[in-house]
Design an enzyme around this catalytic site. Structure first.
Site, mmCIF file in Angstrom:
data_model
loop_
_atom_site.group_PDB
_atom_site.id
_atom_site.type_symbol
_atom_site.label_atom_id
_atom_site.label_comp_id
_atom_site.label_asym_id
_atom_site.label_seq_id
_atom_site.Cartn_x
_atom_site.Cartn_y
_atom_site.Cartn_z
ATOM 1 C CG HIS A 1 63.627 47.303 65.748
ATOM 2 N ND1 HIS A 1 63.822 48.285 66.692
ATOM 3 C CD2 HIS A 1 64.671 47.394 64.895
ATOM 4 C CE1 HIS A 1 64.938 48.934 66.414
ATOM 5 N NE2 HIS A 1 65.485 48.405 65.329
ATOM 6 C CD GLU A 2 65.704 45.014 62.008
ATOM 7 O OE1 GLU A 2 65.897 45.853 61.104
ATOM 8 O OE2 GLU A 2 66.412 44.940 63.020
ATOM 9 C CG HIS B 1 62.711 55.905 58.578
ATOM 10 N ND1 HIS B 1 63.664 56.053 59.550
ATOM 11 C CD2 HIS B 1 62.514 57.154 58.075
ATOM 12 C CE1 HIS B 1 64.016 57.319 59.639
ATOM 13 N NE2 HIS B 1 63.332 58.011 58.752
ATOM 14 C CD GLU C 1 68.410 51.227 65.381
ATOM 15 O OE1 GLU C 1 67.315 50.651 65.470
ATOM 16 O OE2 GLU C 1 69.255 50.942 64.520
ATOM 17 C CE1 TYR D 1 71.207 49.474 68.736
ATOM 18 C CE2 TYR D 1 73.447 49.841 69.474
ATOM 19 C CZ TYR D 1 72.562 49.273 68.592
ATOM 20 O OH TYR D 1 73.039 48.506 67.573
HETATM 21 ZN ZN LIG Z 1 67.076 49.013 64.189
#
Ligand SMILES: [Zn+2]
Length: 680
Positions: free
Chosen positions: A438-439, A445, A467, A577
């Site tokens: 995820h990170e 990005h 996200e 989220y």
């Molecule tokens: Zn995130």
């Protein structure tokens, strides 16, 4: 350095703000501001970042000090009416019509931000807004400081902590009379609620946890909500939520309410089923342990039985599983997957200057052109005084410099995975592998975006979209092929056994109903407080728990007073989220799942990876390399624009149609009947 930086930056603002109406031009107004923004951002990050990572306490303190000064300066510059006036004049000039698209977007954005600060309103109103903004920032800091500094603990005997593993119990401090101290910090709270089989212990801890800072934060929250509503009203919005949402994909609080209501409605039957399973487990457990069965699920039962569902129904042994995820194998696999997917190559810099010996620096190049596009740091292990969660920090925006050459983008991934010791490597839990993916998605990005203006670089997209790119990449840790590539038993070197792998993949569905319904409760509390100022947080939370989740809140608690997001920049945006997950799932299932999450269809002899020398022929996938065609599309359509294009336009280009909710609903185990879309 902070003082020097604010001085030199202020000079530019002063110069822009002193311009006569007739003199105002693109060069001396818009470009002057854009140029100083690039320099300011880079130097500000360098002053601001060390507070999170420096091994030296004095440097961290100096950095925090600098951050406070710079934050105050940011508010001042955002309220510069003279500068705003020059931008408005520029927009009124004929020359602004011929600006390039991104410059035009920058101009419009500056005007919008000016209006959102009330710079078009009478001076008296502006003063009121400024005063409210200053109060708000102090209140937010205090709200979270109270939570961070809470030192409440509960003393328990070993018997009262039954079910918790020995190494956990041994790690607890003792009171004078030999009881074990349980604090309300995450590393104590979550394991206890999951594992302790003594209901009374769980009840006490849950009640205290949701009563943290009850008195003081309850007052702060009330004041926060009131001031936000006042500011929104001064700016002409009917609610604070509408003020915030104007800048997001959702646009209005009505859209958010519909989205959450519809989703809650759809998830309800699933929640009911899961509650029935849990109640059954509870009944059996009570019989087994000779406890009285009250025939209901209490707030302190939730995590305990959700964990039992994972262990019994899906039987995933997390401790066995982690032996297959040694840090080095995961890192190598993850970096290889990202390189192939996005058409990049990563090069470790051997003798790079870094802030700690654990930190590594990589240079990132475009695989086909060889051009350097950025650099990233990996700072993965905990140490004294380091930032405690996992996050990606942008250090240098990828954008144009004053002379129109391109500045490369630099970012740092900061996390806290278990550090290796001489006799044991760092072994990651599966959810840590997911966090890593995820990170690192945020890092990519930052690096792949190629905006012209710093304001639109990297992750500067709509807040309810930010996200999505990272959430999409989480899917790779739930698919067989990538999982096999990033795992190997740390002793035997053998792959994860098929059976364990299947169980793991299936377990993604465990507790989906209750987990997501709880997210909806939190999102709805956040929306309620920021649309109806008279709402009582305790009452709203209790009602929603009952209505949406079907598990009552514990009487006497005040969960909203402990909800850090409300004062942490997520006000009226917690729904984001769930919202961005809609798009992450649509992108994944519509493109990657169809066209291959690693392999791609090679339609001609041309291999995007190796050029014409590749082995990809006709419909055969290339066996030497992976041609990152979907990945390249993703890089070009979703990552490259940064915030220079609206998220909905990027999505339409990548998907080839308007986004749909179907894949998202299916991922939650829901039947898809309609093509309903959050209107964006
Ligand atoms: Zn995130």
């Amino acid at each position: 350095m902070a003082a020097e930086l604010t001085e030199s930056t202020k000079l530019v603002y002063d110069r822009v703000g002193a311009q006569e109406r007739g003199e105002v031009s693109y060069e001396n107004t818009l470009k002057a501001l854009a140029d100083v923004e690039v320099e300011y951002t880079v130097r500000r990050n360098m002053l601001d970042f060390p507070q999170h990572v420096s091994p030296c306490k004095a440097i961290r303190a100096a950095s925090t000090e600098a951050d406070k000064k710079l934050s105050e300066f940011d508010v001042e510059m955002s309220m510069r009416q003279d500068v705003y006036q020059r931008i408005v004049w520029l927009q009124e000039k004929a020359e602004s019509a011929s600006l390039k698209p991104e410059a035009k977007r920058y101009l419009e954005r500056l005007i919008k931000l000016g209006k959102r600060n009330g710079l078009h309103l009478p001076e008296e109103t502006q003063e009121k807004i400024k005063a409210i903004k200053k109060k708000l920032s102090v209140l937010c800091i205090d709200f979270n400081k109270n939570l961070n500094e809470d030192t409440t603990f509960l003393p328990f005997s070993r018997e009262e902590l039954g079910g918790l593993p020995e190494d956990f119990l041994n790690s607890l401090e003792k009171t004078e009379d030999g009881k074990l101290k349980v604090t309300l910090k995450y590393p104590h709270y979550f394991p206890l609620l999951k594992k302790c089989y003594v209901p009374e212990t769980r009840r006490k801890v849950e009640e205290m946890f949701n009563s943290r800072c009850k008195e003081e934060n309850c007052l702060i929250l009330k004041e926060l909500v009131d001031l936000r509503a006042q500011k929104a009203s001064l700016l002409g919005f009917s609610t604070h939520a509408d003020f915030v949402l104007e800048m997001n994909m959702a646009k209005s609080s009505r859209t958010v309410a519909t989205f959450l209501d519809e989703l809650a409605q759809k998830l309800k039957p699933l929640g009911e089923k899961e509650r029935a399973v849990i109640l059954d487990l509870k009944k059996k457990e009570c019989e087994k342990r000779g406890l009285e069965f009250d025939n209901r699920i209490n707030a302190w039962d939730m995590r305990y039985y959700m964990n039992q569902v994972e262990e019994t129904k899906y039987s995933v042994d997390q401790n066995l599983l982690k032996e297959y995820f040694p840090m080095q194998v995961v890192t190598t696999g993850l970096l290889a997957i990202y390189q192939e997917l996005l058409g990049l190559t990563f090069h470790l810099e051997e003798k790079a200057q870094v802030w700690h010996e654990d930190v590594q620096l990589y240079t990132v190049k475009d695989a086909s052109s060889g051009e350097t596009i950025g650099k990233f740091y990996l700072d993965l292990y905990p140490r004294e005084g380091k930032y405690g969660h996992a996050a990606c920090f942008g250090l240098q925006p990828g954008c144009l410099l004053p002379d129109s050459s391109r500045q490369i983008s630099v970012a740092a991934m900061v996390a806290n995975f278990t550090k290796p010791t001489p006799d044991a490597p760092s072994l990651l839990q599966h959810d840590e592998v997911e966090t890593y993916f995820h990170e690192f998605g945020h890092v990519m990005h930052q690096l792949c975006s190629q905006a012209e203006f710093a304001m639109f670089s990297g992750t500067h997209v709509e807040r309810d979209f930010v996200e999505a790119p990272s959430q999409m990449l989480e899917n790779w840790v739930w698919e067989k092929e990538p999982l096999l590539r990033m795992s190997r038993h740390y002793k035997t070197g053998s792959p994860i056994p098929d059976e364990l792998l299947e169980k793991l993949i299936k377990s993604r569905q465990a507790n989906t109903g209750l987990f997501n319904l709880r997210q909806i409760v939190l999102a709805k509390v956040d929306q309620a407080l920021h649309t109806q100022t008279k709402a009582d947080p305790v009452e709203v939370f209790a009602r929603l728990c009952e209505e949406v989740l079907g598990v009552p809140a514990t009487p006497g608690t005040n969960m909203p007073a402990t909800f850090g997001h409300l004062a942490g920049g997520y006000d009226a945006q917690y729904y984001g989220y769930l919202w961005s997950e809609v798009y992450s799932m649509d992108m994944f299932h519509t493109r990657f799942k169809q066209e291959g999450i690693m392999n791609c269809k090679v339609r001609t002899g041309f291999c995007a990876w190796l050029g014409w020398g590749g082995q990809g022929r006709g419909s055969q996938p290339c066996s030497v390399c992976v041609c990152p065609q979907v990945g390249m599309d993703y890089r070009n359509c979703i990552l490259r624009p940064g915030g220079s294009v609206d998220a909905s336009d990027m999505l339409r280009k990548f998907l080839g149609r308007d986004p749909k909710q179907d894949a998202f609903l299916a991922s939650k185990g829901l039947k898809v009947e309609s093509n309903s879309v959050p209107s964006a």
